[in-house]
Design an enzyme around this catalytic site. Structure first.
Site, PDB file in Angstrom:
ATOM      1  CB  CYS A 149      -0.825  -0.048   1.435  1.00  0.00           C
ATOM      2  SG  CYS A 149      -1.858  -1.605   1.269  1.00  0.00           S
ATOM      3  CB  ALA A 150       4.017   1.536  -1.502  1.00  0.00           C
ATOM      4  CG  ASP A 153      -1.123   1.242  -4.204  1.00  0.00           C
ATOM      5  OD1 ASP A 153      -1.011   1.635  -3.074  1.00  0.00           O
ATOM      6  OD2 ASP A 153      -1.805   0.966  -5.192  1.00  0.00           O
ATOM      7  CG  ASP A 186       0.701   4.018   5.314  1.00  0.00           C
ATOM      8  OD1 ASP A 186       0.418   4.347   6.799  1.00  0.00           O
ATOM      9  OD2 ASP A 186       0.834   5.281   4.557  1.00  0.00           O
ATOM     10  CB  CYS A 208      -3.635   8.418   8.341  1.00  0.00           C
ATOM     11  SG  CYS A 208      -3.650   8.578   6.543  1.00  0.00           S
TER      12      CYS A 208
HETATM   13  C1  SAM Z   1      -2.629   5.790   2.978  1.00  0.00           C
HETATM   14  S1  SAM Z   1      -2.030   5.653   1.215  1.00  0.00           S
HETATM   15  C2  SAM Z   1      -0.824   4.826   1.276  1.00  0.00           C
HETATM   16  C3  SAM Z   1       0.290   5.797   1.772  1.00  0.00           C
HETATM   17  C4  SAM Z   1       1.487   5.656   1.107  1.00  0.00           C
HETATM   18  N1  SAM Z   1       1.759   4.968   2.258  1.00  0.00           N
HETATM   19  C5  SAM Z   1       3.008   6.469   1.172  1.00  0.00           C
HETATM   20  O1  SAM Z   1       3.256   6.856   2.397  1.00  0.00           O
HETATM   21  O2  SAM Z   1       2.669   8.225   0.693  1.00  0.00           O
HETATM   22  C6  SAM Z   1      -3.327   3.320   0.638  1.00  0.00           C
HETATM   23  C7  SAM Z   1      -2.865   2.964  -0.154  1.00  0.00           C
HETATM   24  O3  SAM Z   1      -3.150   1.696  -0.677  1.00  0.00           O
HETATM   25  C8  SAM Z   1      -3.401   1.354  -1.122  1.00  0.00           C
HETATM   26  N2  SAM Z   1      -4.170  -0.140  -1.364  1.00  0.00           N
HETATM   27  C9  SAM Z   1      -5.657   0.229  -0.473  1.00  0.00           C
HETATM   28  N3  SAM Z   1      -6.185  -1.556  -0.562  1.00  0.00           N
HETATM   29  C10 SAM Z   1      -4.820  -1.897  -1.549  1.00  0.00           C
HETATM   30  C11 SAM Z   1      -4.997  -4.081  -1.724  1.00  0.00           C
HETATM   31  N4  SAM Z   1      -5.990  -3.672  -1.458  1.00  0.00           N
HETATM   32  N5  SAM Z   1      -3.441  -3.411  -1.868  1.00  0.00           N
HETATM   33  C12 SAM Z   1      -2.458  -2.767  -2.045  1.00  0.00           C
HETATM   34  N6  SAM Z   1      -2.768  -1.502  -2.680  1.00  0.00           N
HETATM   35  C13 SAM Z   1      -3.766  -1.503  -1.500  1.00  0.00           C
HETATM   36  C14 SAM Z   1      -4.555   2.174  -2.429  1.00  0.00           C
HETATM   37  O4  SAM Z   1      -4.090   2.377  -3.490  1.00  0.00           O
HETATM   38  C15 SAM Z   1      -3.429   3.550  -2.059  1.00  0.00           C
HETATM   39  O5  SAM Z   1      -2.708   4.020  -2.526  1.00  0.00           O
END
Ligand code: SAM
Length: 459
Positions: free
Chosen positions: A270-271, A291, A333, A386
């Protein structure tokens, strides 16, 4: 001031009345009409403001504006959402009976004008005139135009004398904060959330030196904090050279909980958009950044390119992801309600619900269960997000410990978070809120709400 009732259309779809004014003929009108429309989308359709005001895929009315009008729209909406309860109460004091329940377009138009009159450096006269013109242009609001004029003129005259104790967030949000943090801390969180936040940078070099160069302060957590920036952030020294990136100091904490990760295989699950990937890469790890979203991964790649940092990127759903080899360390994250970022995203309390929080907590638990299976025995997993809601933080972490004997908690200590003891819970989790990291200058105070827990896979 009395309000006509009923919702009858004042004129047919394609008939423009004699006093209709085209947006291109009245400077500032398109921005106000757009702000009113977007406020409606946030409040009625629970659409995220970030999406509506995205510079590449935002709402068509927003995309049609030039840069100056776009930033005006963002400023008006920020003020309207941060002060929604106060604005509603002020309007309520100036009309002799409540606005009709179904007069939603009228309410949005009044809120947009009141936000300018009460909070922005826009001449009141312009805010009133443009609201009246916008009312005349809108079949739903046309017959309220003289009432709009009268209410807003009075607001402008009497604004110094209006008092309000109104809450600026929906009841569900305030109640969930009180349940988690008590009344006093909730009051402090809500007070700081109603202000524009400072801008934090994560710098590649020495924080003190960058603070001096950019006119900010170095925080105990290692970030650089700027109170305000005149003009575009991208014009500041060091941006083009990739010397720093924007990241709230709370968001910078989870990636610092791995110790020495030089040359280790670290997965950032989830990057995107990559703030934490950049920290891990800068610390010398071989990073795999995963992601679900192709678009967000594109942004991550372009951010890393500017920063001259590298990571392998994987577009995948984490729930089904199986690496060829287990990782040495993992940062999860997870997607969350973002209720810790209301200072920056004042639409969040209006677009999210308790139901969303429950659904997200369920998803986080599922992703965390999977994440601990793809780290090697002895490896570290940091789980963060967050949200301010313990359902998405403390409960997810405690549930994992209760159900998975292969996992143990590695408590975080205050020296790992800039000696900010108030951020460490008795269990050893990191828990920050906007009311933490106070500074004598309120414009330099606060941090995002964040949660982080560190686990070790034992076997
Ligand atoms: C809170 S944001 C991450 C922020 C990031 N870690 C940063 O510091 O810039 C959550 C991310 O999780 C991704 N996401 C949501 N569900 C997911 C899944 N099942 N597998 C992979 N990524 C996922 C979203 O696309 C989003 O980019």
């Amino acid at each position: 001031m009395s309000v006509p009732h009923g919702t009858k259309r004042a004129f047919g779809k394609n008939q423009k009345p004699a006093n209709f004014i085209d947006a291109e003929d009245r400077p500032g009108l398109a921005a106000r009409q757009c702000a009113t429309r977007l406020l409606g989308a946030v409040i009625e359709k629970h659409t995220s403001l970030d999406g509506l005001t995205d510079n590449t895929g935002g709402h068509p009315q927003y995309m049609a504006l030039d840069d100056r009008d776009r930033s005006l729209v963002r400023a008006i909406l920020g003020a309207a959402l941060r002060n929604r309860g106060t604005i509603e109460a002020a309007i309520g004091q100036l009309i002799d009976r409540p606005l009709p329940e179904n007069a939603v377009a009228l309410r949005h138009l009044l809120h947009i004008a009141a936000a300018q009159i009460l909070y922005l450096d826009v001449p009141d006269r312009a805010a009133v005139d443009l609201a009246v013109t916008a009312a005349n242009n809108d079949p739903r609001n046309r017959r309220f135009a003289s009432m709009v004029n009268a209410v807003l003129r009075r607001l402008s005259r009497e604004k110094e004398n209006l008092v309000s104790e109104a809450s600026n967030v929906p009841a569900w949000f305030e109640e969930s904060l009180i349940a988690a943090y008590g009344k006093e801390k909730t009051r402090a969180i809500l007070a700081i959330q109603s202000k524009e936040p400072p801008i934090d940078l994560t710098v590649k070099g020495d924080a003190q030196e960058w603070a001096l160069k950019l006119g900010g302060i170095a925080l105990p957590t290692g970030s650089v904090r700027l109170g305000s920036v005149d003009g575009a952030l991208t014009a500041l020294p060091g941006f083009a050279e990739g010397d720093w990136w924007v990241q709230d100091t709370a968001a910078s904490l989870p990636a610092k909980l791995f110790g020495d990760i030089r040359d280790k295989r670290v997965a950032d699950l989830c990057a995107a958009p990559g703030g934490k990937t950049a920290q891990l890469a800068l610390a010398g790890a071989n990073v795999t950044a995963l992601d679900l979203s192709a678009n967000r991964l594109k942004r991550l790649r372009s951010n890393l390119e500017r920063l001259e940092l590298s990571a392998e990127t994987v577009e995948a759903n984490l729930s089904a992801y199986q690496p060829a080899e287990l990782f040495d360390a993992i940062l999860l994250d997870a997607p969350c309600s973002s209720t810790g970022t209301v200072r920056r995203h004042p639409d969040v309390p209006w677009t999210k619900t308790l139901g969303d929080i429950q659904k997200l907590a369920h998803l986080q638990a599922k992703l965390l269960d999977h994440a601990v299976t793809i780290v090697r025995p002895g490896g570290i997993v940091v789980f963060s997000n967050c949200s301010l809601d313990p359902l998405e933080g403390e409960k997810v972490a405690n549930d994992l410990l209760a159900k998975n004997p292969a996992v143990e908690l590695v408590p975080v200590t205050k020296d790992e978070v800039g000696d900010l003891a108030e951020l460490i819970t008795p269990e050893g989790f990191v828990r920050s809120t906007p009311a933490d990291l106070r500074h004598e200058n309120p414009a330099l105070s606060g941090m995002d709400g964040f949660f982080a827990a560190r686990f070790k896979r034992k076997y």
